[in-house]
Design a protein around this motif. Structure first.
Motif, PDB file in Angstrom:
ATOM      1  N   UNK A 187      38.929  38.720  39.618  1.00 28.67           N
ATOM      2  CA  UNK A 187      40.312  38.717  40.091  1.00 28.67           C
ATOM      3  C   UNK A 187      40.328  37.957  41.413  1.00 28.67           C
ATOM      4  N   UNK A 188      41.287  37.063  41.580  1.00 24.70           N
ATOM      5  CA  UNK A 188      41.358  36.252  42.793  1.00 24.70           C
ATOM      6  C   UNK A 188      42.797  35.827  43.054  1.00 24.70           C
ATOM      7  N   UNK A 189      43.049  35.410  44.322  1.00 24.50           N
ATOM      8  CA  UNK A 189      44.375  34.887  44.654  1.00 24.50           C
ATOM      9  C   UNK A 189      44.468  33.409  44.368  1.00 24.50           C
ATOM     10  N   UNK A 190      43.346  32.711  44.367  1.00 23.33           N
ATOM     11  CA  UNK A 190      43.346  31.263  44.143  1.00 23.33           C
ATOM     12  C   UNK A 190      42.224  30.940  43.156  1.00 23.33           C
ATOM     13  N   UNK A 191      42.586  30.411  42.020  1.00 19.51           N
ATOM     14  CA  UNK A 191      41.600  30.040  41.015  1.00 19.51           C
ATOM     15  C   UNK A 191      41.147  28.618  41.304  1.00 19.51           C
ATOM     16  N   UNK A 192      39.884  28.478  41.600  1.00 16.16           N
ATOM     17  CA  UNK A 192      39.314  27.154  41.857  1.00 16.16           C
ATOM     18  C   UNK A 192      38.273  26.846  40.784  1.00 16.16           C
ATOM     19  N   UNK A 193      37.911  25.576  40.675  1.00 19.11           N
ATOM     20  CA  UNK A 193      36.927  25.163  39.678  1.00 19.11           C
ATOM     21  C   UNK A 193      35.576  25.803  39.956  1.00 19.11           C
ATOM     22  N   UNK A 194      35.192  25.877  41.246  1.00 20.27           N
ATOM     23  CA  UNK A 194      33.896  26.456  41.588  1.00 20.27           C
ATOM     24  C   UNK A 194      33.869  27.949  41.258  1.00 20.27           C
ATOM     25  N   UNK A 195      34.972  28.647  41.560  1.00 19.39           N
ATOM     26  CA  UNK A 195      35.021  30.090  41.282  1.00 19.39           C
ATOM     27  C   UNK A 195      34.960  30.353  39.776  1.00 19.39           C
ATOM     28  N   UNK A 196      35.714  29.599  38.992  1.00 20.18           N
ATOM     29  CA  UNK A 196      35.723  29.786  37.536  1.00 20.18           C
ATOM     30  C   UNK A 196      34.348  29.492  36.941  1.00 20.18           C
ATOM     31  N   UNK A 197      33.677  28.459  37.467  1.00 16.16           N
ATOM     32  CA  UNK A 197      32.347  28.119  36.953  1.00 16.16           C
ATOM     33  C   UNK A 197      31.346  29.227  37.256  1.00 16.16           C
ATOM     34  N   UNK A 198      31.442  29.794  38.439  1.00 17.77           N
ATOM     35  CA  UNK A 198      30.521  30.877  38.810  1.00 17.77           C
ATOM     36  C   UNK A 198      30.774  32.122  37.958  1.00 17.77           C
ATOM     37  N   UNK A 199      32.037  32.408  37.682  1.00 19.41           N
ATOM     38  CA  UNK A 199      32.344  33.572  36.838  1.00 19.41           C
ATOM     39  C   UNK A 199      31.795  33.365  35.423  1.00 19.41           C
ATOM     40  N   UNK A 200      31.806  32.125  34.930  1.00 15.86           N
ATOM     41  CA  UNK A 200      31.239  31.847  33.605  1.00 15.86           C
ATOM     42  C   UNK A 200      29.738  32.104  33.610  1.00 15.86           C
ATOM     43  N   UNK A 201      29.051  31.690  34.698  1.00  9.26           N
ATOM     44  CA  UNK A 201      27.606  31.957  34.773  1.00  9.26           C
ATOM     45  C   UNK A 201      27.332  33.455  34.806  1.00  9.26           C
ATOM     46  N   UNK A 202      28.149  34.190  35.576  1.00  5.97           N
ATOM     47  CA  UNK A 202      27.948  35.646  35.661  1.00  5.97           C
ATOM     48  C   UNK A 202      28.144  36.304  34.299  1.00  5.97           C
TER      49      UNK A 202
END
Length: 360
Positions: free
Chosen positions: A210-225
């Motif tokens: 859950x986040x206030x700003x969806x960024x490419x780096x954040x989405x990529x890290x969540x996919x790895x997790x």
């Protein structure tokens, strides 16, 4: 005049004398024939009609008389007609029943099985269905299969094959993972975003973050997790990833899944139904949870969606899974309920969600 009267009496006398020479059986037969004809005349108006029983009786009785006596009797029909009736009776006795023209009708069980195989296997032609039926013990010709399909207005295999997106998703469901983003507005009018993944085969939902700003780096890290939490066995089963064309799903995000051998399938512009399962979970989550709660912030929203995802995975029935929850797929059936069964309720999200279970 006197001579004519004497002649008539003489004829009658000789006729009576001739009757004395005949057997009583022959006279009884003639009496029965005449009586039966009278009975036919009494019930027929205006034209006498002979039933099948009448023909049988007259044919049998007249067969007992000589040819000369049959000619002398006053019959409603000619002796030739009576003999024809008798010939029909004889022919009917020694002839098999007429089954009607053409081949016998196909068994209804065979017809139902052919239609079932055709509908469940849209790429099977009538030759392929014929081979399957032979393996099942049905001795039937391939032309019969073709005829049954034609009568049911079912096209041949190349024309009835379903190549739609829904058919593709159904066939590949066990290896498809979909991703989408759910946005929720808080009580302070701030928009928060929830990144989640859903497995098509089991409908299991994974809340990535859950986040206030969806960024490419954040989405990529969540996919790895996510891949790390699934483990090697479940990760190896992922063959396709379905996502939309949002800007935060970049090449780096796709590389996380292509590295494990999965193929990334972006949905086409203007075709949200290509990611219908994820969109459906968004709608369910809104109707049953987030639209009924005033969310205050990220922590609160994470608690709400995590609790709802647990309810979705552990209890909520799904029609596509035979009214089972994702965690119960492959598990034994629950015990049958009776008058002694007791049902308890478990509340989630402060009583917003109710879960019921049977206890002994």
């Amino acid at each position: 005049m006197t001579f004519r009267l004497v002649y008539r009496f003489a004829c009658l006398l000789f006729g009576w004398l001739r009757l004395l020479a005949r057997s009583s059986a022959a006279k009884d037969v003639e009496i029965l024939v005449l009586r039966h004809q009278l009975a036919v005349l009494h019930r027929s108006n205006p034209k006498p009609t002979f039933s099948r029983g009448d023909r049988a009786v007259l044919a049998a009785l007249l067969r007992l008389l000589s040819k000369r006596r049959r000619s002398a009797l006053k019959l409603l029909v000619t002796p030739r007609t009576v003999l024809r009736w008798h010939a029909r009776l004889v022919a009917r006795k020694w002839t098999y029943p007429n089954r009607g023209p053409g081949r016998p009708a196909k068994p209804e069980a065979l017809r139902a099985l052919v239609l079932r195989l055709a509908r469940e296997n849209d790429r099977w032609g009538y030759r392929r269905i014929h081979g399957e039926l032979l393996n099942l013990g049905w001795k039937v010709a391939a032309s019969t299969i073709w005829e049954i399909l034609q009568q049911a207005d079912i096209d041949q295999a190349p024309h009835r094959a379903d190549s739609s997106w829904a058919k593709f998703l159904t066939a590949q469901a066990q290896g498809i993972l979909a991703v989408d983003v759910l946005h929720v507005d808080t009580v302070f009018l701030r928009r928060l975003f929830v990144l989640f993944f859903i497995e098509h085969g089991t409908r299991r939902v994974h809340i990535a973050g859950v986040t206030r700003h969806v960024t490419a780096e954040w989405a990529t890290q969540q996919a790895r997790n996510l891949l790390m939490s699934l483990g090697d066995v479940r990760t190896a089963g992922i063959q396709y990833l379905v996502r939309d064309n949002a800007g935060y799903f970049t090449d780096g995000f796709d590389a996380v899944f292509t590295a494990i051998g999965a193929r990334v399938v972006p949905i086409l512009p203007g075709a949200p139904r290509m990611n219908a399962i994820a969109e459906r979970w968004v709608g369910s989550c809104r109707r049953e949870a987030t639209d009924r709660i005033l969310t205050t912030g990220e922590r609160h929203l994470r608690l709400v969606v995590t609790e709802y995802a647990g309810h979705h995975n552990e209890h909520r029935p799904h029609r596509s899974l035979g009214q089972r929850c994702p965690d119960a797929v492959g598990a034994p059936e629950p015990p049958a309920a009776d008058d002694q069964s007791r049902v308890i309720r478990r509340d989630r999200l402060g009583g917003l969600l109710h879960e019921y279970a049977q206890v002994a």
